[in-house]
Design an enzyme around this catalytic site. Structure first.
Site, PDB file in Angstrom:
ATOM      1  N   SER A  25      -8.544  -0.267  -8.753  1.00 44.45           N
ATOM      2  CA  SER A  25      -9.365  -0.505  -7.717  1.00 44.45           C
ATOM      3  C   SER A  25     -11.023  -0.199  -8.284  1.00 44.45           C
ATOM      4  CB  SER A  25      -9.457  -0.141  -6.307  1.00 44.45           C
ATOM      5  OG  SER A  25      -8.470  -0.242  -5.942  1.00 44.45           O
ATOM      6  N   ASP A 317      -1.357   0.988   0.286  1.00 42.40           N
ATOM      7  CA  ASP A 317      -0.868   0.362  -0.727  1.00 42.40           C
ATOM      8  C   ASP A 317       0.051   2.041  -0.662  1.00 42.40           C
ATOM      9  OD1 ASP A 317      -1.965  -0.979  -1.456  1.00 42.40           O
ATOM     10  OD2 ASP A 317      -3.482  -0.080  -3.034  1.00 42.40           O
TER      11      ASP A 317
HETATM   12  C1  S3P Z   1      -7.543  -3.051  -2.373  1.00 40.86           C
HETATM   13  C2  S3P Z   1      -7.982  -2.879  -1.895  1.00 40.86           C
HETATM   14  C3  S3P Z   1      -6.250  -2.754  -0.633  1.00 40.86           C
HETATM   15  C4  S3P Z   1      -5.568  -2.538  -1.485  1.00 40.86           C
HETATM   16  C5  S3P Z   1      -5.073  -2.895  -2.923  1.00 40.86           C
HETATM   17  C6  S3P Z   1      -6.626  -2.991  -3.559  1.00 40.86           C
HETATM   18  C7  S3P Z   1      -8.989  -3.294  -3.001  1.00 40.86           C
HETATM   19  O1  S3P Z   1      -5.972  -4.593   0.020  1.00 40.86           O
HETATM   20  O2  S3P Z   1      -4.329  -2.605  -0.762  1.00 40.86           O
HETATM   21  O3  S3P Z   1      -3.890  -2.869  -3.391  1.00 40.86           O
HETATM   22  O4  S3P Z   1      -9.093  -2.345  -4.568  1.00 40.86           O
HETATM   23  O5  S3P Z   1     -10.056  -3.291  -2.129  1.00 40.86           O
HETATM   24  P1  S3P Z   1      -6.746  -5.395   1.595  1.00 40.86           P
HETATM   25  O6  S3P Z   1      -8.411  -5.771   1.327  1.00 40.86           O
HETATM   26  O7  S3P Z   1      -6.080  -6.293   1.406  1.00 40.86           O
HETATM   27  O8  S3P Z   1      -6.504  -4.080   2.226  1.00 40.86           O
END
Ligand code: S3P
Length: 429
Positions: A25, A317
């Site tokens: 992220s 996750d």
């Molecule tokens: C992420 C947010 C999450 C997560 C993804 C990464 C991010 O998704 O599941 O692996 O980097 O903002 P969602 O925003 O759909 O919950």
């Protein structure tokens, strides 16, 4: 033809310490903000894996210079103005890239871009970002009325708005905050439930407009801003696989160092502790506003729990690896609030249920919940369903008894070298 697979022998005690690759992220966001910044900045120890390399290529196509310097990236930013790409932008498997990029491109007046991705990404819901962005003035068209990629964006003048997130999603929040940097007036995102706050922390790191008042997050149009170096912490989501592996295999003790311990990411630690896990951790420093430290896990007999639904967004996750732990726990584990898992890289509720059954575990699957009867697994075959976290989580679930993982290369989406690192820790015993 034989399908690609990897056979993991039963693993002895895992012992030692390791560092995991950079946070996915933070790497996505770091590349994006440095591409928008003015001048040169370095992203130290980023994740270089399928998803984040898609981001690097997309921003190169949008005119940023992104160069590899050993393990790091050197980025020469565009000073807010991206260039119109000459071809379709391929987001690969990366939902974060596609959703955040939609927000960023919405306000790039004079720029037309088409975004697509692999079969999994083209199935994922994009209406959740397209619809609020359109309310800000964005011009976006796509398949199914703009609910699925491929999507075409024509940069347009945007106006700020207040928006309450209907589903807890850091990607939607971040897309709107990025659009807000180019919008007239104030953009406010209200989060009924907290989600990962990396975007907010990076806005502060780069001195971008940001006000946080309880669960209201506001931004407004930015002036050009200077680049600043950024150190990416290890990805807690990657660390989680080794922590659980150590909990499951008798005699194990593993320390993960240099890992991000942002409280909006570490809900899993709380659930595992409640299950009886011997876990210790310490925050040692902050990097770009992100708490970083170490976590130690020792083999522990686990017991089933009923997971607090409010913790799921803080470990969204990590549900696959929690399911692996639950399979080995004594008694039943109930995991509620899993609606969002149905629209990840795979339908993770179904993928978890399938793989638990393949390893001989009794599981009940509801529309947005799982009930897992623990007690251990038997050797079997893991089906990743084209999903990196499913491949890694169920490799760990089967580790104590040995397991076959089909298409292990899916791990490379977020963790190139995962299986070598795993075998390395086993072999060190
Ligand atoms: C992420 C947010 C999450 C997560 C993804 C990464 C991010 O998704 O599941 O692996 O980097 O903002 P969602 O925003 O759909 O919950």
């Amino acid at each position: 033809m034989d399908r690609a697979h990897l056979d993991l022998a039963p693993c002895g005690p895992l012992r030692g310490s390791l560092r995991v690759p950079g946070d996915k992220s933070v790497t996505h966001r770091g590349l994006m903000l440095l591409s928008l910044a003015q001048g040169e900045g370095r992203l130290f120890y980023p994740l270089k894996a399928g998803d984040t390399l898609s981001t690097a290529r997309a921003f190169q196509a949008l005119g940023a210079e992104i160069l590899e310097e050993g393990p790091h990236f050197l980025v020469r930013g565009r000073g807010l103005r991206l260039r119109e790409p000459e071809d379709v932008l391929d987001c690969g498997n990366a939902g974060t890239l596609m959703r955040l990029l939609l927000g960023l491109l919405a306000g790039q007046e004079g720029v037309f871009a088409v975004l697509t991705g692999d079969a999994s990404l083209r199935r994922r819901p994009m209406g959740r970002v397209v619809e609020p962005l359109r309310r800000m003035g964005a011009q976006i068209e796509g398949r199914e009325g703009g609910r699925r990629a491929p999507l075409a964006v024509r940069g347009a003048p945007l106006r700020g708005m207040a928006y309450t997130l209907p589903v807890p999603s850091a990607q939607v929040k971040s897309a709107l905050l990025l659009a807000g940097l180019f919008a007239e007036g104030t953009t406010e995102v209200v989060e009924p439930v907290p989600t990962r706050d990396h975007t907010e922390r990076l806005f502060r790191h780069f001195g971008l407009p940001l006000e946080v008042e309880g669960n209201r997050i506001r931004t407004r149009r930015t002036e050009p801003f200077p680049a600043r170096d950024l150190l990416v912490p290890g990805d807690f989501s990657s660390a989680a696989f080794f922590l659980v592996a150590a909990l499951l295999v008798p005699g194990s003790e593993v320390v993960v160092e240099g890992v991000g311990l942002n409280p909006t990411r570490t809900g899993l630690l709380r659930v595992l502790r409640e299950m009886g896990a011997h876990l210790e951790w310490q925050v040692l420093e902050g990097e770009a506003g992100e708490p970083v430290g170490w976590v130690r896990a020792r083999h522990s007999p686990l017991k089933g729990v009923s997971v607090d639904p409010a913790l799921i967004p803080l470990m969204v996750d990590e549900v696959p690896i929690l399911a692996a732990a639950a399979a080995w726990a004594e008694g039943e584990t109930y995991i509620p609030n899993l609606g969002e898992l149905r629209v990840k890289e795979s339908d993770r509720v179904a993928a978890i249920a399938h793989n638990l059954r393949a390893l001989g575990v009794e599981v009940e699957e509801g529309p947005d919940w799982l009930r897992i009867r623990g007690g251990g697994v038997r050797p079997g075959e893991v089906e990743p369903f084209h999903d990196h976290r499913i491949a890694m989580a169920f490799a760990v679930a089967g580790l104590p008894v040995g397991v076959r993982v089909f298409e292990p290369q899916w791990a490379e989406i977020s963790y190139p070298g995962f299986f070598q690192d795993l075998k390395g820790l086993c072999a060190a015993s």
